[in-house]
Design a protein around this motif. Structure first.
Motif, PDB file in Angstrom:
ATOM      1  N   ASP A   1      -3.678   2.867  -7.692  1.00 45.66           N
ATOM      2  CA  ASP A   1      -2.578   1.968  -7.689  1.00 45.66           C
ATOM      3  C   ASP A   1      -1.239   2.547  -6.967  1.00 45.66           C
ATOM      4  OD1 ASP A   1      -4.514  -0.489  -8.609  1.00 45.66           O
ATOM      5  OD2 ASP A   1      -4.516   1.152 -10.007  1.00 45.66           O
ATOM      6  N   LEU A   2      -1.170   3.528  -7.534  1.00 48.18           N
ATOM      7  CA  LEU A   2       0.138   4.326  -7.246  1.00 48.18           C
ATOM      8  C   LEU A   2       0.016   4.763  -5.911  1.00 48.18           C
ATOM      9  CD1 LEU A   2       0.691   5.960 -10.584  1.00 48.18           C
ATOM     10  CD2 LEU A   2       1.955   4.052  -9.734  1.00 48.18           C
ATOM     11  N   ALA A   3      -0.973   5.236  -5.332  1.00 50.09           N
ATOM     12  CA  ALA A   3      -1.183   5.782  -3.970  1.00 50.09           C
ATOM     13  C   ALA A   3      -2.527   5.637  -3.510  1.00 50.09           C
ATOM     14  CB  ALA A   3      -0.987   7.420  -4.201  1.00 50.09           C
ATOM     15  N   PRO A   4      -2.463   4.292  -3.097  1.00 45.37           N
ATOM     16  CA  PRO A   4      -3.868   3.589  -2.638  1.00 45.37           C
ATOM     17  C   PRO A   4      -4.449   4.503  -1.282  1.00 45.37           C
ATOM     18  CG  PRO A   4      -2.306   1.808  -2.938  1.00 45.37           C
ATOM     19  CD  PRO A   4      -1.452   3.318  -2.949  1.00 45.37           C
ATOM     20  N   ASN A   5      -5.759   4.528  -1.381  1.00 46.88           N
ATOM     21  CA  ASN A   5      -6.730   5.338  -0.408  1.00 46.88           C
ATOM     22  C   ASN A   5      -6.119   6.715  -0.039  1.00 46.88           C
ATOM     23  OD1 ASN A   5      -7.936   2.807   0.006  1.00 46.88           O
ATOM     24  ND2 ASN A   5      -6.203   2.170   1.146  1.00 46.88           N
ATOM     25  N   LEU A   6      -5.185   7.389  -1.069  1.00 47.69           N
ATOM     26  CA  LEU A   6      -4.764   8.720  -0.708  1.00 47.69           C
ATOM     27  C   LEU A   6      -5.240   9.711  -1.675  1.00 47.69           C
ATOM     28  CD1 LEU A   6      -0.769   7.765   0.222  1.00 47.69           C
ATOM     29  CD2 LEU A   6      -2.849   8.024   1.794  1.00 47.69           C
ATOM     30  N   ASN A   7      -5.232  10.843  -1.349  1.00 44.60           N
ATOM     31  CA  ASN A   7      -5.843  12.023  -2.254  1.00 44.60           C
ATOM     32  C   ASN A   7      -4.389  12.826  -2.588  1.00 44.60           C
ATOM     33  OD1 ASN A   7      -4.985  13.677   0.043  1.00 44.60           O
ATOM     34  ND2 ASN A   7      -7.153  14.068   0.454  1.00 44.60           N
ATOM     35  N   GLN A   8      -3.244  12.489  -2.417  1.00 44.97           N
ATOM     36  CA  GLN A   8      -1.953  12.900  -2.680  1.00 44.97           C
ATOM     37  C   GLN A   8      -1.066  11.750  -3.483  1.00 44.97           C
ATOM     38  OE1 GLN A   8      -0.746  14.138   1.184  1.00 44.97           O
ATOM     39  NE2 GLN A   8       0.335  12.331   1.660  1.00 44.97           N
ATOM     40  N   ILE A   9       0.003  12.478  -4.112  1.00 43.14           N
ATOM     41  CA  ILE A   9       0.772  11.464  -4.681  1.00 43.14           C
ATOM     42  C   ILE A   9       2.214  12.203  -4.776  1.00 43.14           C
ATOM     43  CG2 ILE A   9       0.221  12.309  -7.004  1.00 43.14           C
ATOM     44  CD1 ILE A   9       0.247   9.398  -8.052  1.00 43.14           C
TER      45      ILE A   9
ATOM     46  N   TYR B   1       2.771  -0.111   6.267  1.00 44.86           N
ATOM     47  CA  TYR B   1       3.762   0.788   6.246  1.00 44.86           C
ATOM     48  C   TYR B   1       3.850   1.992   7.485  1.00 44.86           C
ATOM     49  CZ  TYR B   1       1.178   4.277   3.682  1.00 44.86           C
ATOM     50  OH  TYR B   1      -0.093   5.259   3.262  1.00 44.86           O
ATOM     51  N   GLU B   2       5.218   2.530   7.866  1.00 44.82           N
ATOM     52  CA  GLU B   2       5.142   3.263   8.807  1.00 44.82           C
ATOM     53  C   GLU B   2       4.158   4.563   8.923  1.00 44.82           C
ATOM     54  OE1 GLU B   2       8.309   6.098  11.645  1.00 44.82           O
ATOM     55  OE2 GLU B   2       9.016   5.076   9.922  1.00 44.82           O
TER      56      GLU B   2
ATOM     57  N   ASN C   1       0.837  -1.111  -0.098  1.00 48.00           N
ATOM     58  CA  ASN C   1      -0.049  -0.016  -0.157  1.00 48.00           C
ATOM     59  C   ASN C   1       0.904   1.351   0.097  1.00 48.00           C
ATOM     60  OD1 ASN C   1      -2.470  -1.223   0.159  1.00 48.00           O
ATOM     61  ND2 ASN C   1      -2.232  -1.908   2.332  1.00 48.00           N
ATOM     62  N   LYS C   2       2.097   1.042   0.389  1.00 49.22           N
ATOM     63  CA  LYS C   2       2.834   2.460   0.543  1.00 49.22           C
ATOM     64  C   LYS C   2       2.709   3.259  -0.839  1.00 49.22           C
ATOM     65  CE  LYS C   2       7.226   4.334   2.423  1.00 49.22           C
ATOM     66  NZ  LYS C   2       8.539   3.747   2.965  1.00 49.22           N
ATOM     67  N   PRO C   3       2.654   4.616  -0.937  1.00 53.35           N
ATOM     68  CA  PRO C   3       2.943   5.131  -2.231  1.00 53.35           C
ATOM     69  C   PRO C   3       3.893   5.137  -2.746  1.00 53.35           C
ATOM     70  CG  PRO C   3       2.751   6.685  -0.270  1.00 53.35           C
ATOM     71  CD  PRO C   3       2.279   5.307   0.385  1.00 53.35           C
ATOM     72  N   LEU C   4       3.848   5.205  -4.267  1.00 52.44           N
ATOM     73  CA  LEU C   4       5.258   4.897  -5.060  1.00 52.44           C
ATOM     74  C   LEU C   4       5.198   6.257  -5.542  1.00 52.44           C
ATOM     75  CD1 LEU C   4       4.216   1.773  -6.999  1.00 52.44           C
ATOM     76  CD2 LEU C   4       5.886   1.933  -5.262  1.00 52.44           C
ATOM     77  N   ALA C   5       6.566   6.536  -5.872  1.00 50.98           N
ATOM     78  CA  ALA C   5       7.180   7.890  -6.351  1.00 50.98           C
ATOM     79  C   ALA C   5       6.831   7.833  -8.010  1.00 50.98           C
ATOM     80  CB  ALA C   5       8.383   8.445  -6.101  1.00 50.98           C
ATOM     81  N   ILE C   6       6.373   9.099  -8.412  1.00 53.47           N
ATOM     82  CA  ILE C   6       5.984   9.085  -9.829  1.00 53.47           C
ATOM     83  C   ILE C   6       7.200  10.012 -10.696  1.00 53.47           C
ATOM     84  CG2 ILE C   6       4.537   9.138 -12.004  1.00 53.47           C
ATOM     85  CD1 ILE C   6       3.879   7.007  -9.565  1.00 53.47           C
ATOM     86  N   LEU C   7       7.914   9.498 -11.634  1.00 56.85           N
ATOM     87  CA  LEU C   7       8.601  10.352 -12.592  1.00 56.85           C
ATOM     88  C   LEU C   7       7.912  10.803 -13.575  1.00 56.85           C
ATOM     89  CD1 LEU C   7      11.705  11.264 -12.927  1.00 56.85           C
ATOM     90  CD2 LEU C   7      11.946   9.358 -14.409  1.00 56.85           C
TER      91      LEU C   7
END
Length: 754
Positions: free
Chosen positions: A299-307, A623-624, A249-255
């Motif tokens: 999928d990149l930032a599950p359940n989040l409104n930020q990325i 994740y923490e 679930n931890k968000p992934l950084a996007i380039l």
């Protein structure tokens, strides 16, 4: 009448094109002399008429090279020296290192243009750099910053590169990282088994792009370590990478390949844009908002409104972006919990279970670094550093003076070290969680590298007061073996001291309220602190209030399972609400444990966890800090005028933690939405800060700890404070445990010895 003056300049002045700049400027003022690096910075001898020399000096100080940062500068007349012209001369090291180190710089626009121009000799060469950009700290072996002191020593410049290096009108004049396809670093592409693909050099990035488009994941050796990359619009590729990396679930950084495409997909502020395009080029966390692209954002930032997004900051990433023209995942190349990998040998062993292909190069990385991460608050654009690493480390820009050589070992989670071997303080890049064996090894290696780099052994070791922290145990053993002084500094006092140090507040006449909220820290009374209020004045710091203690259960398991925090704080009614999150056997065990428990905590971090579990938002962290992040992300909008309090501060030095939670629960039962409950909860916390300040008659407030990564809380604090209170936050350091090593140093220098 001709005179000679000696000019000394310190700060971030090596590896930034300072000497070539001085050379050109001196010639424009018709001066003769020399410029060189030394162990303290840059030293200039200038001969000419006094008027020209001082005009040159003022121009140099007021308009230095764009990526330099001048800390101190002096000019003094010396005995007359006759020079035929003005020259850059080889650096001479006559003493121990006493200068700021140079961080890595993102690729500049000029170099981007060259590698994208088919008529340029550096077309498609990923290690194109100049005096304004490129790796510095990542490849540094020792100082002063010369090619011979970096891992570029392995690559001899060809005749054309040497000509650029010697040409005053070229921006690569004395560029220590200068190279080209004919004499520079080589790249090669392999499969997961290490078998090289027979791809022409000119086509490697086209091939890597094609593999990513087909759904493959690639481990790419970048300038600070490996990145794991895949197509950010391919749901299956993202799912596979998450599964193999054990990162559910931890968000992934996007380039993003370009700023223009990023702005087509997201709305970003001026602050965010400036950060993204800065020489540090960090990951910037931005709201998803009304997303207008084709990425799998959920999928990149599950359940989040930020990325988290970033732009290409190296030639490697820029060339890949040129071929892809689409966003990709670019997350740290490591296995779950381990440090970022920089060695090809290690990558082949550790990442072949994750990556389908590898893009390697043969430049050795001396100091591996993750990407730095920052975020701006929505209302006040307050910058919060979440991770301080590439581009930001290892310098600290502040005033620190001591006759002792001090090494601060920092904390356990989000560990860093701080070293004071001279007139400057150095704080390492983010290292990670010391529970991980590889991170612990990286931690001890970093200690050794700092000591070797500055050729000085510490005379004082500072450690966290927690006896079980690996950093504390290592520091105590180190001090014992070297027979030097060692001091424990309480965790939350170090947090408070870090803010005081950043804002030079130790000499302040006004008393200052310290508010330190985080997940855990060993307290002076043997309990687990985390919701603390301190008072500082005249080199004395005392704890004056805290959140009411509640049970600390199952050791570190509590930080991983928000349901345990809720159970710890629950009365009989809330127990009925949360019991369904446990099996019958678990419930029986934890009920017994709670009755017998003696260890208590005041942790605001765990209070966030309890609220997240109560609202059925998160019962187990993958994740923490997941629960706290999800809480903040649940809110999209609010009006502070409509907020209400769930409790008030008490005069007997305790915040009624359980009362706060019970009133919150009653509000939720009456039908308040989850969003409204969260807003009221954050508002209550913000309001409590000022209630305690008023009870103590204090209007200067310093705030630190991981809880203050919550940007909604920061905006609320600023809204309430208005002009009636002065607020201080960590600004060049993260509020989380990364600042503990700095705080230990500040506490020791200003309080411990007083």
């Amino acid at each position: 009448m001709l005179k000679t003056y000696k000019i000394l300049i310190s700060g971030q002045v090596q590896g930034v094109g300072f000497r070539p700049y001085v050379f050109g400027l001196a010639n424009s003022y018709n001066l003769t002399g020399t410029v060189s690096n030394n162990e303290e910075g840059v030293i200039v001898y200038a001969t000419g008429n006094t008027s020209n020399i001082f005009s040159f000096y003022n121009d140099l100080i007021e308009n230095p090279p764009k990526v330099s940062k001048i800390q101190t500068h002096t000019i003094s007349e010396t005995e007359i020296k006759e020079f035929l012209d003005f020259q850059i001369i080889p650096s001479q090291k006559e003493g121990k290192l006493n200068l700021q180190l140079t961080p890595d710089f993102a690729i500049c626009d000029d170099c981007k243009q060259e590698i994208s121009d088919s008529d340029n000799r550096r077309f498609q060469y990923p290690f194109t750099t100049c005096v304004n950009c490129g790796p510095r700290w990542a490849i540094t072996k020792t100082f002063p910053f010369e090619r011979a002191h970096t891992n570029m020593l392995d690559f001899n410049m060809c005749g054309t590169c040497q000509e650029e290096y010697s040409n005053i009108s070229n921006r690569r004049f004395h560029s220590q990282t200068n190279s080209c396809p004919n004499c520079g670093i080589q790249i090669h592409l392999t499969d997961a088994e290490g078998v090289s693909l027979n791809i022409p050099k000119a086509s490697i990035f086209k091939e890597v792009a094609a593999l990513i488009k087909k759904g493959h994941s690639i481990a790419i050796k970048n300038t600070g370590g490996y990145l794991l990359c895949c197509d950010a619009s391919n749901k299956e590729a993202i799912k596979t990478l998450r599964l193999k990396k054990n990162r559910p679930n931890k968000p992934l950084a996007i380039l993003y390949p370009s700023l223009n495409l990023l702005k087509d997909h997201f709305e970003i502020t001026g602050y965010q844009e400036r950060a993204l395009t800065s020489s540090e080029s960090p990951i910037v966390i931005i709201p998803k908002g009304n997303y207008k692209g084709y990425l799998m954002v959920d999928d990149l930032a599950p359940n989040l409104n930020q990325i988290g997004v970033m732009l290409p900051y190296s030639g490697i990433l820029q060339l890949l972006a040129n071929e892809l023209e689409r966003p990709i995942v670019a997350t740290s190349g490591n296995v779950h919990g381990s440090p970022i990998i920089a060695s090809a040998e290690v990558a082949k062993t550790e990442l072949n279970r994750i990556a389908d292909y590898f893009l390697h190069h043969n430049l050795e990385i001396a100091h591996s670094q993750d990407d730095s991460v920052i975020k701006f608050s929505p209302e006040f654009d307050h910058k919060v550093i979440f991770r301080r690493s590439r581009g930001l480390a290892p310098n600290f820009f502040g005033s620190v003076i001591s006759d002792e050589t001090i090494l601060a070992m920092g904390s356990h989670l989000k560990s860093t070290i701080a070293f004071l071997p001279n007139d400057y303080l150095y704080i390492s890049q983010y290292l990670g969680n010391l529970d991980n064996f590889e991170v612990y090894n990286r931690f001890t290696e970093t200690v050794s590298k700092f000591i070797d780099l500055f050729e000085q052994n510490p005379t004082v070791i500072l450690t966290d007061a927690h006896p079980s922290y690996h950093s504390s145990q290592y520091g105590k053993e180190f001090a014992k073996n070297k027979r030097i002084k060692q001091y424990d500094i309480q965790h939350h006092k170090a947090h408070f001291a870090s803010v005081l140090g950043e804002h030079n507040l130790f000499e302040s006449d006004a008393p200052i309220l310290g508010v330190v909220w985080d997940g855990t820290g060993y307290g002076d009374d043997g309990q687990i602190w985390g919701g603390e209020f301190f008072r500082y004045q005249l080199n004395k710091m005392e704890r004056i209030a805290h959140f009411e203690y509640f049970d600390w259960l199952a050791a570190d398991k509590m930080s991983k399972e928000p349901r345990l925090s809720l159970f710890s704080l629950a009365d009989e009614e809330i127990e009925g609400h949360c019991s369904k999150q446990f099996s019958k056997e678990e419930w029986k065990v934890y009920k017994t444990l709670k009755k017998k428990n003696t260890l208590k905590t005041s942790s605001v971090g765990r209070l966030f966890d309890a609220v997240a579990s109560l609202l059925n938002i998160c019962h187990n962290n993958t994740y923490e800090g997941e629960a706290a992040i999800l809480l903040e992300n649940y809110v999209t909008d609010y009006s502070i005028e409509n907020c209400k309090l769930y409790c008030s501060a008490l005069e007997h030095s305790q915040i009624p933690t359980k009362t706060l939670l019970m009133n919150l629960y009653e509000d939720f039962k009456r039908g308040a939405s989850k969003s409204d409950v969260i807003v009221n909860f954050i508002y209550t916390l913000a309001n409590l800060v000022f209630q305690v300040a008023d009870l103590q008659n204090l209007n200067h407030i310093a705030l630190s700890g991981g809880v203050f990564q919550n940007t909604m809380l920061i905006d609320m604090l600023k809204n309430i404070a208005k002009n009636d209170y002065t607020l201080y936050f960590n600004c060049n350091l993260s509020p989380n445990d990364e600042n503990i090593s700095h705080g230990q140093m500040m506490y020791y220098l200003n309080i411990k010895q007083s």
